[in-house]
Design a protein around this motif. Structure first.
Motif, PDB file in Angstrom:
ATOM      1  N   UNK A   1      25.221  35.681  32.747  1.00 53.78           N
ATOM      2  CA  UNK A   1      25.913  36.970  32.645  1.00 53.78           C
ATOM      3  C   UNK A   1      27.180  37.053  33.503  1.00 53.78           C
ATOM      4  N   UNK A   2      27.209  36.526  34.722  1.00 53.87           N
ATOM      5  CA  UNK A   2      28.435  36.632  35.513  1.00 53.87           C
ATOM      6  C   UNK A   2      29.658  35.980  34.856  1.00 53.87           C
ATOM      7  N   UNK A   3      29.450  34.959  34.023  1.00 55.52           N
ATOM      8  CA  UNK A   3      30.581  34.356  33.314  1.00 55.52           C
ATOM      9  C   UNK A   3      31.201  35.378  32.364  1.00 55.52           C
ATOM     10  N   UNK A   4      30.371  36.069  31.608  1.00 56.75           N
ATOM     11  CA  UNK A   4      30.868  37.097  30.691  1.00 56.75           C
ATOM     12  C   UNK A   4      31.533  38.230  31.452  1.00 56.75           C
ATOM     13  N   UNK A   5      30.932  38.630  32.552  1.00 51.98           N
ATOM     14  CA  UNK A   5      31.521  39.712  33.345  1.00 51.98           C
ATOM     15  C   UNK A   5      32.895  39.316  33.889  1.00 51.98           C
ATOM     16  N   UNK A   6      33.040  38.066  34.298  1.00 50.56           N
ATOM     17  CA  UNK A   6      34.336  37.575  34.755  1.00 50.56           C
ATOM     18  C   UNK A   6      35.359  37.683  33.627  1.00 50.56           C
ATOM     19  N   UNK A   7      35.001  37.186  32.433  1.00 50.32           N
ATOM     20  CA  UNK A   7      35.936  37.194  31.313  1.00 50.32           C
ATOM     21  C   UNK A   7      36.274  38.604  30.838  1.00 50.32           C
TER      22      UNK A   7
END
Length: 138
Positions: free
Chosen positions: A51-57
């Motif tokens: 999830x943190x990857x999506x939140x970053x993007x």
């Protein structure tokens, strides 16, 4: 041009090859996207989807600015919405959108609750840049 000093800020318009690896700093975006640990020899990178990857993007200023820049380029270089969608798919995926994708994009542009058409285009581009097709090479 090749060579030159390494840089620490990934907003610099240079290849990530020149990104400085600071072994003690594990707080940047590198570990988030499975960057190799610089103090060890790594023969194969791990892959994860968290999830943190999506939140970053979705939330970091860098991908938002990239989406806005590409949306502005589509708006200024093409005259109509269907032509802009075609332009974006060519730029992002190196292919034309199919009928369903074209319809979904046009529908998104008209139903998004935003302040301006330019913002709707930016959000569409950001969604395309966050897609699996863009992020993963088959």
């Amino acid at each position: 041009t090749p060579a030159g000093p390494a840089f620490r800020d990934f907003n610099t318009p240079r290849r990530s090859l020149y990104l400085m690896a600071i072994r003690s700093d594990r707080s940047s975006y590198g570990p988030l996207f499975d960057a190799a640990y610089p103090a060890a020899i790594i023969d194969e990178r791990t892959e994860s989807t968290v999830a943190p990857q999506s939140l970053f993007l979705l939330n970091h200023p860098f991908p938002i600015a990239a989406a806005e820049a590409l949306a502005n380029r589509a708006i200024t270089s093409t005259p109509s919405d269907p032509a802009r969608i075609e332009f974006l798919y060519q730029q992002i995926f190196q292919r034309s959108p199919d009928a369903t994708e074209r319809s979904l994009a046009l529908n998104a542009l008209t139903t998004l609750s935003v302040d301006s058409p330019r913002q709707a285009w930016s959000l569409l581009v950001q969604a395309l840049l966050c897609s699996n097709e863009f992020l993963y090479i088959d």
